[in-house]
Design a protein around this motif. Structure first.
Motif, PDB file in Angstrom:
ATOM      1  N   ALA A  23       0.831  -1.203   0.000  1.00 56.74           N
ATOM      2  CA  ALA A  23       0.000   0.000   0.000  1.00 56.74           C
ATOM      3  C   ALA A  23       0.866   1.254   0.000  1.00 56.74           C
ATOM      4  O   ALA A  23       0.569   2.238  -0.701  1.00 56.74           O
ATOM      5  N   ALA A  24       1.944   1.234   0.771  1.00 55.55           N
ATOM      6  CA  ALA A  24       2.852   2.379   0.816  1.00 55.55           C
ATOM      7  C   ALA A  24       3.506   2.610  -0.546  1.00 55.55           C
ATOM      8  O   ALA A  24       3.659   3.760  -0.995  1.00 55.55           O
ATOM      9  N   ASP A  25       3.894   1.538  -1.224  1.00 56.96           N
ATOM     10  CA  ASP A  25       4.473   1.678  -2.561  1.00 56.96           C
ATOM     11  C   ASP A  25       3.463   2.292  -3.525  1.00 56.96           C
ATOM     12  O   ASP A  25       3.818   3.129  -4.365  1.00 56.96           O
ATOM     13  N   HIS A  26       2.208   1.875  -3.407  1.00 58.94           N
ATOM     14  CA  HIS A  26       1.149   2.442  -4.248  1.00 58.94           C
ATOM     15  C   HIS A  26       1.001   3.946  -3.989  1.00 58.94           C
ATOM     16  O   HIS A  26       0.854   4.744  -4.934  1.00 58.94           O
ATOM     17  N   LEU A  27       1.043   4.325  -2.726  1.00 59.15           N
ATOM     18  CA  LEU A  27       0.906   5.743  -2.378  1.00 59.15           C
ATOM     19  C   LEU A  27       2.109   6.546  -2.873  1.00 59.15           C
ATOM     20  O   LEU A  27       1.955   7.684  -3.347  1.00 59.15           O
ATOM     21  N   ARG A  28       3.284   5.969  -2.789  1.00 57.38           N
ATOM     22  CA  ARG A  28       4.470   6.664  -3.318  1.00 57.38           C
ATOM     23  C   ARG A  28       4.342   6.880  -4.822  1.00 57.38           C
ATOM     24  O   ARG A  28       4.673   7.951  -5.343  1.00 57.38           O
ATOM     25  N   ALA A  29       3.860   5.859  -5.512  1.00 55.45           N
ATOM     26  CA  ALA A  29       3.676   5.991  -6.957  1.00 55.45           C
ATOM     27  C   ALA A  29       2.656   7.075  -7.278  1.00 55.45           C
ATOM     28  O   ALA A  29       2.830   7.848  -8.242  1.00 55.45           O
ATOM     29  N   ALA A  30       1.586   7.165  -6.473  1.00 56.91           N
ATOM     30  CA  ALA A  30       0.576   8.199  -6.694  1.00 56.91           C
ATOM     31  C   ALA A  30       1.164   9.596  -6.498  1.00 56.91           C
ATOM     32  O   ALA A  30       0.847  10.534  -7.241  1.00 56.91           O
ATOM     33  N   ILE A  31       2.040   9.731  -5.500  1.00 56.39           N
ATOM     34  CA  ILE A  31       2.683  11.027  -5.254  1.00 56.39           C
ATOM     35  C   ILE A  31       3.599  11.385  -6.418  1.00 56.39           C
ATOM     36  O   ILE A  31       3.604  12.534  -6.901  1.00 56.39           O
ATOM     37  N   ARG A  32       4.361  10.435  -6.906  1.00 60.04           N
ATOM     38  CA  ARG A  32       5.255  10.717  -8.034  1.00 60.04           C
ATOM     39  C   ARG A  32       4.461  11.077  -9.289  1.00 60.04           C
ATOM     40  O   ARG A  32       4.843  11.982 -10.040  1.00 60.04           O
ATOM     41  N   THR A  33       3.347  10.379  -9.513  1.00 62.21           N
ATOM     42  CA  THR A  33       2.496  10.686 -10.664  1.00 62.21           C
ATOM     43  C   THR A  33       1.937  12.091 -10.578  1.00 62.21           C
ATOM     44  O   THR A  33       1.726  12.756 -11.600  1.00 62.21           O
ATOM     45  N   ALA A  34       1.713  12.564  -9.355  1.00 61.71           N
ATOM     46  CA  ALA A  34       1.176  13.916  -9.136  1.00 61.71           C
ATOM     47  C   ALA A  34       2.293  14.946  -9.005  1.00 61.71           C
ATOM     48  O   ALA A  34       2.100  15.983  -8.357  1.00 61.71           O
ATOM     49  N   SER A  35       3.444  14.658  -9.602  1.00 60.87           N
ATOM     50  CA  SER A  35       4.578  15.590  -9.611  1.00 60.87           C
ATOM     51  C   SER A  35       5.128  15.871  -8.225  1.00 60.87           C
ATOM     52  O   SER A  35       5.624  16.969  -7.956  1.00 60.87           O
ATOM     53  N   GLY A  36       5.025  14.884  -7.330  1.00 62.78           N
ATOM     54  CA  GLY A  36       5.690  14.995  -6.042  1.00 62.78           C
ATOM     55  C   GLY A  36       4.883  15.546  -4.903  1.00 62.78           C
ATOM     56  O   GLY A  36       5.403  15.669  -3.780  1.00 62.78           O
TER      57      GLY A  36
END
Length: 395
Positions: A23-36
């Protein structure tokens, strides 16, 4: 580097830790997709509802059975319908009045948990002679839906599950602890009285960190309408819950919705002394304030601004029918009459039945913290749950 967990949280088994890491990896990916940078309401939505990973969308044990001592460490919290069947029976009496007054026969529950409320309401409606009543459920959790289906199987075709909001509905709507689980926006007033939106970014080692950015014009305008600028003040605003109630104005044709949750009127919600907000997390019956701990495994909630909910209902063309404490609502709706039906000659059984009721009514526990707001359309007679102690004037 791992963010230190709040003190006194229970240890997690390897499978839970593995799920949380995913779940944490998924959230990190979402943050990166949203330009950080991800606004907190988006982060909370992913943490709770991401398919297969979010707290409500994965197979975690969420609701413990208070009668099963072995289950309590695994669950995260206990709701009123699980504490005692008298909660559901009392709510059913108010629902029966709504159905009778509007000439309808359907109850729609959002977030039905273990199905305890549905079962209790249906049994009491049957006892009241409304054996034709049907029960609709909208549930986002696949595992809870399976639990509900097993528990409610004896009612057959009278119980149906919806996959989306109805386009039209007439009857009684029940939402017990639903609004508090809707993703909230976080904000902070800067030292120079500027509104900032709080979001989530990634630290140097991939850990989740807070990052504040200037609030959008829409968020800034909403905050300006609700509270004065208080430098350093951090809190929440639940625009998604307001939108949900606004949408209800489009599909609730006739009937009433009973919204039961913990919260305050706006004057208390944004009180200067409540400077840290109300965001709270629940993990294995431990409450704490860090949403970054064990993502995917813990519930994340915020208290409800009931003034905002009532305003949203009125803006959507709905009536605001009543607002009071849970204790007062239950007593008005018939809880004491149901208690009087218990046999006190068996002292042990009587004590077991009465103890959870005291929790529901006590001002020190759920009785005052939880409130009941009723909104609807086409209701002409007062609702019994608000006959005494109605606090609409305080909204």
């Amino acid at each position: 580097m791992q963010r230190p967990a709040p003190a006194n949280l229970p240890p997690l088994d390897p499978a839970s830790l593995e799920h949380s890491a995913a779940a944490a990896d998924h959230l990190r990916a979402a943050i990166r997709t949203a330009s950080g940078w991800l606004p907190f309401d988006h982060w909370m939505a992913e943490a709770l509802y991401a398919p297969g990973l979010g707290y409500y969308a994965a197979g975690n044990v969420k609701l413990a059975d208070p009668a099963d001592a072995a289950a309590l460490p695994a669950g995260d919290f206990v709701t009123a319908p699980q504490l005692t069947p008298l909660f559901a029976r009392t709510l059913a009496r108010q629902a029966a009045d709504v159905l009778a007054q509007t000439g309808t026969s359907a109850v729609l529950e959002f977030g039905a948990g273990t199905g305890a409320l549905a079962e209790g309401v249906l049994r009491e409606l049957d006892a009241l002679g409304q054996t034709h009543a049907e029960y609709l459920i909208l549930e986002v959790s696949a595992d809870l839906r399976a639990v509900q289906a097993e528990r409610l199987a004896p009612f057959g075709a009278r119980v149906r599950w919806l996959d989306a909001l109805p386009t039209s509905f007439s009857g009684c709507v029940l939402a017990n602890e639903v609004l508090d689980a809707m993703p909230v926006s976080l904000f902070r007033w800067s030292e120079d009285a500027m509104p900032l939106e709080r979001g989530v970014a990634l630290g140097a080692h991939g850990e989740f960190v807070w990052e504040d950015r200037p609030a959008s014009p829409a968020l800034a305008a909403a905050l300006a309408e609700r509270m004065p600028a208080l430098p350093g003040y951090v809190s929440e605003i639940n625009l998604q819950a307001e939108a949900w109630i606004g949408a209800m104005g489009g599909w609730l044709e006739r009937g009433a919705a009973l919204l039961i949750d913990y919260g305050f009127p706006r004057s208390e919600y944004y009180h200067p002394q409540r400077a840290g907000g109300t965001l709270m997390c629940h993990l294995r019956h431990h409450a704490h304030g860090d949403p970054f701990t064990a993502p995917g495994l813990q519930d994340i909630t915020a208290h409800v601004d009931f003034t905002a909910m009532a305003d949203a209902a009125q803006a959507a063309g709905l009536q605001v029918l009543g607002y009071t404490s849970q204790a007062r609502f239950l007593m008005n709706a018939g809880l004491m009459e149901l208690l009087a039906q218990l046999d006190p000659s068996d002292a042990a059984a009587y004590a077991r039945a009465v103890a959870p009721v005291q929790k529901l009514l006590s001002e020190a526990e759920m009785g005052e913290l939880f409130k009941v707001l009723a909104v609807g359309r086409g209701i002409t007679a007062p609702l019994r749950g608000f006959a005494r102690g109605d606090r609409l004037g305080k909204l």
